[in-house]
Design an enzyme around this catalytic site. Sequence first.
Site, short mmCIF file in Angstrom:
data_model
loop_
_atom_site.label_atom_id
_atom_site.label_comp_id
_atom_site.label_asym_id
_atom_site.label_seq_id
_atom_site.Cartn_x
_atom_site.Cartn_y
_atom_site.Cartn_z
N ALA A 69 0.87 -1.18 0.00
CA ALA A 69 0.00 0.00 0.00
C ALA A 69 0.91 1.22 0.00
O ALA A 69 2.06 1.17 0.44
CB ALA A 69 -0.88 -0.02 1.24
N GLY A 112 0.69 -5.04 0.96
CA GLY A 112 -0.50 -5.16 0.13
C GLY A 112 -0.22 -5.79 -1.22
O GLY A 112 -1.11 -6.37 -1.84
N GLU A 115 -0.37 -9.41 -0.58
CA GLU A 115 -1.78 -9.73 -0.34
C GLU A 115 -2.57 -9.76 -1.65
O GLU A 115 -3.43 -10.61 -1.85
CB GLU A 115 -2.38 -8.72 0.64
CG GLU A 115 -1.75 -8.86 2.02
CD GLU A 115 -2.14 -7.75 2.98
OE1 GLU A 115 -2.02 -6.57 2.60
OE2 GLU A 115 -2.56 -8.05 4.10
N GLU A 135 4.79 -5.02 7.19
CA GLU A 135 4.00 -4.01 7.92
C GLU A 135 4.50 -3.79 9.34
O GLU A 135 4.45 -2.68 9.87
CB GLU A 135 2.52 -4.40 7.95
CG GLU A 135 1.80 -4.25 6.62
CD GLU A 135 1.85 -5.49 5.73
OE1 GLU A 135 2.70 -6.39 5.99
OE2 GLU A 135 1.06 -5.57 4.78
N1 CO8 Z 1 4.58 3.30 -0.63
C1 CO8 Z 1 4.96 4.46 -1.19
N2 CO8 Z 1 6.13 4.59 -1.89
C2 CO8 Z 1 6.91 3.49 -2.02
C3 CO8 Z 1 6.56 2.26 -1.46
C4 CO8 Z 1 5.34 2.17 -0.74
N3 CO8 Z 1 4.88 1.03 -0.20
N4 CO8 Z 1 7.53 1.37 -1.73
C5 CO8 Z 1 8.45 2.03 -2.46
N5 CO8 Z 1 8.09 3.31 -2.63
C6 CO8 Z 1 8.79 4.37 -3.36
C7 CO8 Z 1 9.95 4.90 -2.56
O1 CO8 Z 1 9.51 5.86 -1.63
C8 CO8 Z 1 10.82 5.48 -3.64
O2 CO8 Z 1 10.27 6.72 -4.03
P1 CO8 Z 1 11.23 8.03 -4.17
O3 CO8 Z 1 12.11 7.67 -5.34
O4 CO8 Z 1 10.25 9.11 -4.44
O5 CO8 Z 1 11.96 8.14 -2.90
C9 CO8 Z 1 10.62 4.51 -4.81
O6 CO8 Z 1 9.41 3.82 -4.52
C10 CO8 Z 1 11.73 3.49 -4.94
O7 CO8 Z 1 11.88 2.81 -3.69
P2 CO8 Z 1 13.28 2.70 -2.92
O8 CO8 Z 1 14.15 3.85 -3.25
O9 CO8 Z 1 12.98 2.45 -1.48
O10 CO8 Z 1 13.87 1.38 -3.61
P3 CO8 Z 1 14.89 0.33 -2.95
O11 CO8 Z 1 15.30 -0.58 -4.03
O12 CO8 Z 1 15.93 1.02 -2.16
O13 CO8 Z 1 13.98 -0.50 -1.89
C11 CO8 Z 1 12.05 -1.70 -1.15
C12 CO8 Z 1 12.95 -1.30 -2.35
C13 CO8 Z 1 12.82 -2.63 -0.21
C14 CO8 Z 1 10.86 -2.45 -1.73
C15 CO8 Z 1 11.60 -0.44 -0.39
O14 CO8 Z 1 11.07 0.49 -1.32
C16 CO8 Z 1 10.55 -0.68 0.66
O15 CO8 Z 1 10.88 -1.18 1.73
N6 CO8 Z 1 9.30 -0.30 0.37
C17 CO8 Z 1 8.23 -0.37 1.33
C18 CO8 Z 1 7.73 -1.79 1.46
C19 CO8 Z 1 6.66 -1.86 2.51
O16 CO8 Z 1 6.85 -1.58 3.67
N7 CO8 Z 1 5.44 -2.28 2.09
C20 CO8 Z 1 4.32 -2.43 2.98
C21 CO8 Z 1 3.49 -1.21 2.97
S1 CO8 Z 1 2.22 -1.29 4.19
C22 CO8 Z 1 1.02 -2.21 3.47
O17 CO8 Z 1 1.12 -2.65 2.36
C23 CO8 Z 1 -0.19 -2.42 4.28
C24 CO8 Z 1 -1.19 -3.18 3.47
C25 CO8 Z 1 -2.48 -3.15 4.17
C26 CO8 Z 1 -3.55 -3.67 3.27
C27 CO8 Z 1 -3.81 -2.76 2.16
C28 CO8 Z 1 -4.15 -1.41 2.67
C29 CO8 Z 1 -4.52 -0.46 1.62
#
Ligand code: CO8
Length: 261
Positions: A69, A112, A115, A135
């Site tokens: 998400a 998400g 999921e 999460e």
């Molecule tokens: N949300 C928003 N932006 C994101 C997300 C995200 N989940 N994941 C990545 N991005 C963005 C980054 O902010 C970045 O943007 P910017 O260039 O503007 O800074 C761009 O994507 C590239 O990401 P990274 O620079 O972080 O890339 P890396 O290769 O360094 O890392 C990762 C990749 C490991 C995947 C890292 O991006 C990461 O950890 N992302 C978050 C993963 C995460 O925590 N996901 C869970 C989110 S919570 C959730 O899903 C709850 C679900 C609940 C049910 C559904 C509800 C609606």
Amino acid sequence: VRTLSDYDVEKTGKKNNVALIYLNRPDALNALNNGIIGELTTALEDAQNDKDIGAIVITGSGRAFAAGADIKEMENKTFQDCVKSGFLGKWDSVARCTKPTIAAVNGFALGGGCELAMMCDIIYASEKAKFGQPEIKLGTIPGAGGTQRLTRVVGKSLAMEMVLTGDPISAKEALQAGLASKVYPAEELLDKALKAAENISEKSKLVVNMAKEAVNTAYETTLAEGIHFEKKIFYATFATDDRKEGMSAFVDKRAAEFKDN
Ligand code: CO8
């Protein structure tokens, strides 16, 4: 081919009977915001209403399937906001789809994103795929099936490990755990998923629908009730023209021509 802001959908396959939907927000690793989920829902409805479509493939653009998400969209939400807006309300559109869905997980399937993949009927993974429920690292828990579907599929120990540590598993581990049914080199993944979708689309769509419902029932009920339901659906196939055609074609040593009737 129709292109909207955050996703692409196209009809593909030799007989134009497969819908291919791209989660297409690669700069944010296809993070699932309200817009992308709304559009995915519309794309699924379109595919659902198109009588030629026999199966749907969902994949991600770039290096992610979906990294969860959209955290930026969630950051300032309150409990009250979640309740009042019915946050996540549209998220089960994939699970509600009655046509077969295949997730072609090309990269990160986190939160998400994992999921969403688990709401699909079949998961094919690229060797580069990573599945995780991170999460807990954000101070929250999965909210769209990550504690429920994951546990039913991979069992308690691995689900607990993934949900409590937030650490992802590899495609190989996902295969071993039964989360994915196939792993392919990245460049072959989409082709293999489309081939599987075409294979399904060549069957009777009517009977495929019944088969999908029967398998899904295994997750919703007791064994005795599930066996009973299966038997009823099996008998019901004998009310279809396609069941007759399938068996007659076998006996006549020819290819079956299903009419979805
Ligand atoms: N949300 C928003 N932006 C994101 C997300 C995200 N989940 N994941 C990545 N991005 C963005 C980054 O902010 C970045 O943007 P910017 O260039 O503007 O800074 C761009 O994507 C590239 O990401 P990274 O620079 O972080 O890339 P890396 O290769 O360094 O890392 C990762 C990749 C490991 C995947 C890292 O991006 C990461 O950890 N992302 C978050 C993963 C995460 O925590 N996901 C869970 C989110 S919570 C959730 O899903 C709850 C679900 C609940 C049910 C559904 C509800 C609606």
